[in-house]
Write an enzyme that holds these catalytic residues in place. Structure first.
Site, PDB file in Angstrom:
ATOM      1  N   ARG A 147       0.858  -1.181   0.000  1.00  0.00           N
ATOM      2  CA  ARG A 147       0.000   0.000   0.000  1.00  0.00           C
ATOM      3  C   ARG A 147       0.891   1.227   0.000  1.00  0.00           C
ATOM      4  NH1 ARG A 147      -3.707   2.244   5.013  1.00  0.00           N
ATOM      5  NH2 ARG A 147      -1.898   3.591   5.276  1.00  0.00           N
ATOM      6  N   TYR A 159      -2.728  11.970   7.197  1.00  0.00           N
ATOM      7  CA  TYR A 159      -2.951  10.698   7.879  1.00  0.00           C
ATOM      8  C   TYR A 159      -2.521   9.538   6.982  1.00  0.00           C
ATOM      9  CZ  TYR A 159      -5.107   6.932  10.406  1.00  0.00           C
ATOM     10  OH  TYR A 159      -5.295   5.773  11.093  1.00  0.00           O
ATOM     11  N   ASP A 210      -5.098   3.736   0.033  1.00  0.00           N
ATOM     12  CA  ASP A 210      -6.180   3.939   1.004  1.00  0.00           C
ATOM     13  C   ASP A 210      -6.594   5.410   1.009  1.00  0.00           C
ATOM     14  OD1 ASP A 210      -7.907   3.840   3.141  1.00  0.00           O
ATOM     15  OD2 ASP A 210      -6.516   2.840   4.503  1.00  0.00           O
ATOM     16  N   HIS A 212      -9.060   6.487   3.028  1.00  0.00           N
ATOM     17  CA  HIS A 212      -9.532   6.764   4.398  1.00  0.00           C
ATOM     18  C   HIS A 212     -10.859   7.524   4.420  1.00  0.00           C
ATOM     19  CE1 HIS A 212      -5.955   5.165   6.295  1.00  0.00           C
ATOM     20  NE2 HIS A 212      -5.199   5.877   5.503  1.00  0.00           N
ATOM     21  N   GLU A 236      -8.984   1.754  -1.527  1.00  0.00           N
ATOM     22  CA  GLU A 236      -9.651   1.435  -0.249  1.00  0.00           C
ATOM     23  C   GLU A 236     -10.421   2.624   0.307  1.00  0.00           C
ATOM     24  OE1 GLU A 236      -6.917  -0.388   2.445  1.00  0.00           O
ATOM     25  OE2 GLU A 236      -7.873   0.484   4.210  1.00  0.00           O
ATOM     26  N   GLU A 262     -13.350  -1.591   6.991  1.00  0.00           N
ATOM     27  CA  GLU A 262     -12.644  -1.663   8.275  1.00  0.00           C
ATOM     28  C   GLU A 262     -13.450  -1.074   9.425  1.00  0.00           C
ATOM     29  OE1 GLU A 262      -9.064   0.414   6.920  1.00  0.00           O
ATOM     30  OE2 GLU A 262      -9.439   1.944   8.425  1.00  0.00           O
ATOM     31  N   ARG A 283     -13.523  -5.683   3.690  1.00  0.00           N
ATOM     32  CA  ARG A 283     -12.374  -5.584   4.597  1.00  0.00           C
ATOM     33  C   ARG A 283     -12.757  -5.618   6.070  1.00  0.00           C
ATOM     34  NH1 ARG A 283      -9.768  -1.651   5.154  1.00  0.00           N
ATOM     35  NH2 ARG A 283      -7.771  -2.626   5.548  1.00  0.00           N
ATOM     36  N   GLU A 339      -4.192  -7.376   5.245  1.00  0.00           N
ATOM     37  CA  GLU A 339      -3.320  -6.262   5.617  1.00  0.00           C
ATOM     38  C   GLU A 339      -2.393  -6.703   6.745  1.00  0.00           C
ATOM     39  OE1 GLU A 339      -5.455  -2.935   7.320  1.00  0.00           O
ATOM     40  OE2 GLU A 339      -3.893  -1.520   6.724  1.00  0.00           O
ATOM     41  N   TRP A 402     -11.822  11.975   8.767  1.00  0.00           N
ATOM     42  CA  TRP A 402     -10.368  11.917   8.963  1.00  0.00           C
ATOM     43  C   TRP A 402      -9.678  11.194   7.855  1.00  0.00           C
ATOM     44  CZ3 TRP A 402      -8.422   7.075   9.264  1.00  0.00           C
ATOM     45  CH2 TRP A 402      -9.297   6.061   9.689  1.00  0.00           C
TER      46      TRP A 402
HETATM   47  O1  EZ4 Z   1      -6.842   3.977  10.045  1.00  0.00           O
HETATM   48  O2  EZ4 Z   1      -6.458   1.001  11.942  1.00  0.00           O
HETATM   49  O3  EZ4 Z   1      -6.105   0.230   6.450  1.00  0.00           O
HETATM   50  N1  EZ4 Z   1      -5.727   0.640   7.483  1.00  0.00           N
HETATM   51  C1  EZ4 Z   1      -6.095   1.768   8.056  1.00  0.00           C
HETATM   52  C2  EZ4 Z   1      -5.658   1.991   9.476  1.00  0.00           C
HETATM   53  C3  EZ4 Z   1      -6.791   2.613  10.281  1.00  0.00           C
HETATM   54  C4  EZ4 Z   1      -6.610   2.361  11.746  1.00  0.00           C
HETATM   55  C5  EZ4 Z   1      -7.813   2.871  12.517  1.00  0.00           C
HETATM   56  O4  EZ4 Z   1      -7.779   2.452  13.827  1.00  0.00           O
HETATM   57  O5  EZ4 Z   1      -6.780   2.568   7.464  1.00  0.00           O
HETATM   58  O6  EZ4 Z   1      -4.485   2.717   9.580  1.00  0.00           O
HETATM   59 CO    CO Z   2      -7.749   1.637   5.776  1.00  0.00          CO
END
Ligand code: EZ4
Ligand code: CO
Length: 402
Positions: A147, A159, A210, A212, A236, A262, A283, A339, A402
């Site tokens: 990733r 992030y 990802d 997020h 993702e 997730e 996931r 992962e 976030w």
């Molecule tokens: O943000 O596990 O795919 N993994 C992620 C992680 C999540 C954290 C949240 O607790 O996106 O880094």
């Molecule tokens: Co993620």
């Protein structure tokens, strides 16, 4: 085989973990991960105050019945706290079942469907060239799937972009870090990263990314389309997952494979996504979606609709959850990828385990049960410290996913 004793162990060997330990009258112990990142003590209390009193004296062999007892019996269904608690009980009971029959847990689910489990690691850097170097480092370690996340030009921090090399921990101590977000800057920065990565590493390496949950459906559609030439393994969490039908819009516009789940707690969070084939990978994780029992039900629904699995496996999922995920991954037919964000050495010492990594693949090992233990004396040396995930604000100060 009655449950004679139960306790919750909260420790912080580099980050916080909540672990449920069950003990049967014949001396068999089982572990379940109950960690809910940033809200750990809520699950610890749910277990200690409301679940453990119900477990003592019950037959540890009746895993499905106990799951239904805790799920239906609560009256208040689903939610991350409830489901993490149920997951911990379910996982610990499978551990006990495996140990009592002297087999690794995956043997209870029909045995291995593959020799080992494909995993992906997290490479990141403050800019494209540093990210290229981080991906190269992961390749040297044998990873076949990586990733890639990069800092966004014009934004001070992002992030998912780590500060260290192999380890990074998204949760900060005390109060959440505030990151700044701009979808415009982000959307312009991702395609050049993957263009550069394909140029450097060729077509064979599996590349993942990802988002997020930060884009709107039409922005996610644009990103998926822009990334098509670079053949991602998946994109993702392109949008927040609450509105399942919003994936229809993304799907109409792009062939980039989509993954989500997730933050989901149950099969009801992904029922429409799976049945309408709006995603390619589900996931959900053992700890957040009802344990191994419930994850197997989600996988069965997904199998029917040609959706594969890709369990969440970040550092906030403890080695107990990692082991449970690997037993699940090895056994189900429609496994996709797992992962694997490495834990710190302190975490690995607190949770000695039989699972192993080699050449980009993992295996849960052949120890009876899950193959993970907890060193309680060592765990006690790492007390809980309040920690939160960061938050995101747009350039004008508006709160953002976030
Ligand atoms: O943000 O596990 O795919 N993994 C992620 C992680 C999540 C954290 C949240 O607790 O996106 O880094
Ligand atoms: Co993620």
């Amino acid at each position: 085989m009655k449950i004679a004793d139960a306790k919750v162990i909260v420790c912080s060997p580099g980050r916080n973990f909540a672990t449920l330990k069950l003990l049967t009258e014949d001396g068999i112990s089982g572990l379940g991960d109950a960690t809910l990142n940033g809200r750990e003590l809520a699950v610890a209390s749910y277990l200690s105050d409301h679940v453990i009193p119900l477990l003592i004296g019950r037959d540890a062999r009746r895993i499905e019945d106990l799951w239904q007892y805790l799920y239906q019996g609560a009256y208040w269904r689903c939610g991350p706290v409830t489901m993490a608690a149920i997951s911990a009980v379910d996982t610990a009971l499978w551990d006990i079942k495996g140990k009592s029959l002297n087999v690794p847990v995956y043997q209870l689910f029909g045995g291995a469907s593959r020799e080992s489990v494909l995993v992906y690691g997290h490479a990141s850097g403050p800019d494209i060239e540093e990210t290229v170097k981080a991906v190269a480092d992961y390749r040297k370690l044998g990873y076949k799937a990586i990733r890639a996340q990069s800092g966004i030009p014009g934004l001070p921090s992002t992030y998912g972009v780590g500060k260290g090399k192999m380890h990074y921990e998204p949760a900060d101590n005390d109060i959440p870090t505030e990151n700044v977000w701009s979808s415009e800057l982000y959307l312009n920065s991702v395609p050049p990263l993957f263009e550069r990565l394909r140029k450097e590493f060729g077509q064979e390496l599996h590349l993942l990314h990802d988002v997020h949950h930060r884009l709107t459906p039409i922005e996610a559609a644009r990103l998926g389309k822009d990334l098509e030439p670079y053949h991602l393994f998946w994109l993702e969490d392109p949008v927040p997952g609450e509105l399942q039908q919003s994936f229809r819009l993304i799907r109409q516009h792009t062939t980039t494979p989509l993954a989500v789940g997730e933050v989901f707690n149950s099969i009801y969070d992904c029922q429409q996504l799976i049945q309408e084939q709006l995603i390619d990978y589900i996931r959900t994780s053992v700890v957040h979606a009802g344990g191994i029992s419930h994850l197997r039900k989600i996988a069965s629904l997904a199998e029917l609709h040609h959706v594969r699995t890709g369990s969440h496996g970040a550092t906030d999922l403890s080695p107990v959850c990692m082991a449970a995920a690997l037993h699940f991954d090895l056994s189900i037919h429609n496994f996709g990828i797992q992962e694997y964000m490495r834990h710190t050495e302190d975490t690995d010492r607190v949770f000695p385990h039989s699972y192993s990594f080699s050449d980009g693949m993992m295996h849960p090992g052949e120890a009876p049960g899950l193959g993970v233990d907890i060193d309680e004396t060592l765990a006690a040396k790492f007390p809980y410290r309040r920690a939160y995930l960061p938050i995101n604000r747009k350039l004008d100060g508006t709160m953002h996913s976030w």
